[in-house]
Design a protein around this motif. Structure first.
Motif, short mmCIF file in Angstrom:
data_model
loop_
_atom_site.label_atom_id
_atom_site.label_comp_id
_atom_site.label_asym_id
_atom_site.label_seq_id
_atom_site.Cartn_x
_atom_site.Cartn_y
_atom_site.Cartn_z
N VAL A 1 4.02 8.07 -14.90
CA VAL A 1 3.31 8.01 -16.17
C VAL A 1 3.23 9.40 -16.80
O VAL A 1 3.38 9.56 -18.01
CB VAL A 1 1.89 7.43 -15.98
CG1 VAL A 1 1.08 7.55 -17.26
CG2 VAL A 1 1.97 5.97 -15.56
N ALA A 2 2.99 10.41 -15.96
CA ALA A 2 2.85 11.78 -16.46
C ALA A 2 4.11 12.24 -17.20
O ALA A 2 4.03 12.97 -18.20
CB ALA A 2 2.53 12.73 -15.31
N CYS B 1 0.84 -1.21 0.00
CA CYS B 1 0.00 0.00 0.00
C CYS B 1 0.88 1.26 0.00
O CYS B 1 0.60 2.22 -0.72
CB CYS B 1 -0.92 0.02 1.22
SG CYS B 1 -2.23 -1.23 1.19
N ALA B 2 1.92 1.24 0.83
CA ALA B 2 2.82 2.40 0.90
C ALA B 2 3.57 2.62 -0.41
O ALA B 2 3.80 3.76 -0.81
CB ALA B 2 3.79 2.23 2.06
N LEU B 3 3.94 1.53 -1.09
CA LEU B 3 4.56 1.67 -2.42
C LEU B 3 3.59 2.35 -3.37
O LEU B 3 3.97 3.24 -4.14
CB LEU B 3 4.96 0.31 -2.98
CG LEU B 3 6.18 -0.40 -2.40
CD1 LEU B 3 6.41 -1.72 -3.14
CD2 LEU B 3 7.43 0.45 -2.47
N ASP B 4 2.32 1.93 -3.33
CA ASP B 4 1.32 2.49 -4.24
C ASP B 4 1.10 3.98 -3.99
O ASP B 4 0.93 4.75 -4.94
CB ASP B 4 0.00 1.75 -4.09
CG ASP B 4 -0.18 0.67 -5.15
OD1 ASP B 4 0.84 0.21 -5.69
OD2 ASP B 4 -1.34 0.29 -5.43
N THR B 5 1.09 4.38 -2.73
CA THR B 5 0.83 5.80 -2.42
C THR B 5 2.11 6.64 -2.44
O THR B 5 2.04 7.85 -2.30
CB THR B 5 0.16 5.94 -1.04
OG1 THR B 5 1.00 5.34 -0.03
CG2 THR B 5 -1.20 5.26 -1.02
N ALA C 1 -0.02 7.85 -6.21
CA ALA C 1 0.64 9.11 -6.52
C ALA C 1 1.97 8.96 -7.24
O ALA C 1 2.23 9.64 -8.24
CB ALA C 1 0.84 9.90 -5.22
N LEU C 2 2.83 8.09 -6.76
CA LEU C 2 4.17 7.99 -7.34
C LEU C 2 4.12 7.43 -8.75
O LEU C 2 4.74 7.97 -9.68
CB LEU C 2 5.06 7.12 -6.45
CG LEU C 2 6.53 7.01 -6.88
CD1 LEU C 2 7.16 8.39 -7.01
CD2 LEU C 2 7.30 6.17 -5.89
N LEU D 1 6.86 17.51 -10.84
CA LEU D 1 8.06 17.72 -10.03
C LEU D 1 7.74 18.05 -8.58
O LEU D 1 8.60 17.91 -7.70
CB LEU D 1 8.94 18.81 -10.66
CG LEU D 1 9.74 18.34 -11.88
CD1 LEU D 1 10.40 19.51 -12.58
CD2 LEU D 1 10.78 17.30 -11.48
N GLY D 2 6.51 18.46 -8.31
CA GLY D 2 6.10 18.66 -6.92
C GLY D 2 5.95 17.35 -6.17
O GLY D 2 6.01 17.32 -4.93
N ASP D 3 5.77 16.24 -6.91
CA ASP D 3 5.60 14.92 -6.29
C ASP D 3 6.85 14.06 -6.32
O ASP D 3 6.89 13.00 -5.71
CB ASP D 3 4.48 14.14 -7.00
CG ASP D 3 3.11 14.76 -6.79
OD1 ASP D 3 2.88 15.28 -5.67
OD2 ASP D 3 2.30 14.73 -7.72
#
Length: 448
Positions: free
Chosen positions: A322-323, A128-132, A316-317, A347-349
């Motif tokens: 992908v973006a 879950c932490a990897l996904d977020t 998020a990551l 770049l904010g993420d």
């Protein structure tokens, strides 16, 4: 059955249950035991036999395991069912809700001393932490999972080891991720621990770091081993992940049709399993395939589909990664303003500790967009930032091309010596890819 509680704990439990049911010690004892035996047992001065516990459990109306361990009847089965439900929640892409479910299950597993359930819950929290994108939390959960099975055979610990390696990889610590994966592979193969699922998981996971480090030969070999192991693997989700990873090596070798076929197999398996986040990753990779093949319209469509699926589930990551690739396709299609806006948001993420390779790719692309607009100062600034991120991550696979871009820019602006330095740096990373930063290859599995 798990180990029983100590005599004092069992004695207190028997006394509490007896009083709750309004029984005297004589009523509980009859017809097999004496009131004196029950008194001695309740005071914790005798260790009851299995036969005595079965008698008492029957009189008290509870399960034998519940009396011996304090765990409610069917608790282990109930936890397994709920862990399966949490895995399904994560598979559909709702990592935050899955994390809540896993956290509650972890608390119960720890309360009742259920080691297997605790391990599975910690693994789930790590995923879950990897996904977020919370990579620090992911590492901690995977480390705790490893500790929970410290005495277990290595194949059982492989999912936790692999999770920790992926967290380091996503944080930009490529060499350490490869070290973790290679040493585990070496230990499995040299020790004769040829568990197909464990080996396949490791080989599929090491392909990405190898490719980013420029170790294309090792990536291709890992893909070859993964494909050979796949028919023996029992987990279809694992086989699907393997096909997605192998596609990267096929693309690097120019085998685009085979890469697309591999992704099609992965996507079909994910659809059957209803694993939404991984299906989004297949759209992502197919977008990459189309981009490499020059089919930018279909590339944009696939990447937008991937980003929509991932953003909707707050991955998020991965969504940020992908973006970056979508922005590259947009720039190549002449939509540079939209691409630049997307990259600045991304770049904010991303940072040197979180998605370093993709953060570097974002700066590299912003540099190219600035060069197209003849803003050389901004272009140079982005190239230098990208170079710093890649050097820190050890991502030699992209460094050489970036050094060429920076060198060309410096040469065009009259700084010949600085340009030569940039070219030399790039050439240094081009030399013998896969051998400058990696030690001996791990032992090979028997595939005959």
């Amino acid at each position: 059955m798990a180990e029983r509680d100590d005599p004092e704990t069992i004695g207190r439990r028997v006394q509490r249950l007896r009083r709750e049911r309004g029984l005297t010690q004589r009523q509980l004892a009859e017809p097999v035991y004496t009131p004196a035996y029950i008194s001695t047992l309740e005071s914790g001065r005798v260790r009851p036999s299995d036969e005595a516990l079965r008698h008492l459990a029957g009189r008290l109306g509870v399960a034998f395991d519940e009396l011996a361990t304090g765990r409610p009847a069917h608790l282990a089965t109930d936890l397994r069912l709920r862990l399966t439900e949490a895995q399904r929640t994560l598979a559909t892409g709702d990592a935050e809700e899955a994390a809540r479910q896993y956290a509650a299950l972890l608390t119960e597993a720890e309360t009742h001393g259920l080691a297997d359930a605790r391990y599975t819950a910690l693994l789930g929290l790590g995923e879950c932490a990897l996904d977020t994108g919370d990579l620090g939390a992911a590492r901690r959960h995977f480390e705790h999972a490893e500790q929970a099975l410290a005495g277990a055979p290595l194949p059982a610990r492989v999912p936790a080891l692999r999770g920790r390696a992926v967290a380091h990889y996503l944080a930009g610590e490529l060499r350490y991720a490869v070290y973790l994966l290679e040493t585990t592979l070496d230990e499995l193969n040299r020790g004769g621990l040829h568990d197909p699922d464990a080996l396949l998981l490791l080989y599929a996971s090491v392909i990405g770091p190898y490719m980013d480090m420029g170790a294309h030969a090792r990536a291709a070999q890992a893909a070859e081993f993964a494909l050979a192991l796949a028919p023996r693997a029992a987990d279809p989700a694992l086989v699907a992940r393997m096909h997605r990873s192998v596609a990267r090596t096929l693309l690097a070798e120019g085998r685009i049709a085979e890469a697309d076929a591999s992704l099609a197999k992965a996507a079909e398996l994910y659809r059957q399993l209803q694993i939404r986040t991984e299906l989004a990753n297949c759209h992502w990779m197919r977008g990459y395939v189309h981009a490499q093949n020059g089919d930018l319209e279909h590339a944009e469509s696939e990447l937008r589909a991937a980003q929509t699926m991932l953003s909707a589930k707050r991955a998020a990551l991965y969504s940020s990664q992908v973006a970056v690739e979508l922005a590259d396709v947009l720039h190549r299609r002449g939509k540079s303003e939209e691409a630049a806006a997307l990259l600045h948001d991304v770049l904010g993420d991303l940072s040197s500790e979180r998605g370093a390779v993709h953060a570097a790719a974002a700066h590299r692309l912003l540099g190219r967009i600035a060069e197209s607009a003849r803003d050389t100062d901004t272009a140079e600034e982005h190239y230098v930032r990208a170079l710093s991120l890649l050097e820190r991550a050890g991502a030699a696979g992209d460094l050489a091309d970036l050094c060429r871009l920076l060198g060309d820019l410096l040469r065009r602006t009259g700084r010949v010596e600085a340009a030569l330095d940039a070219y030399r740096t790039g050439l240094g990373h081009r030399t013998a890819p896969g051998t400058t930063t990696l030690g001996p290859a791990p032992a090979q599995p028997p595939l005959g």
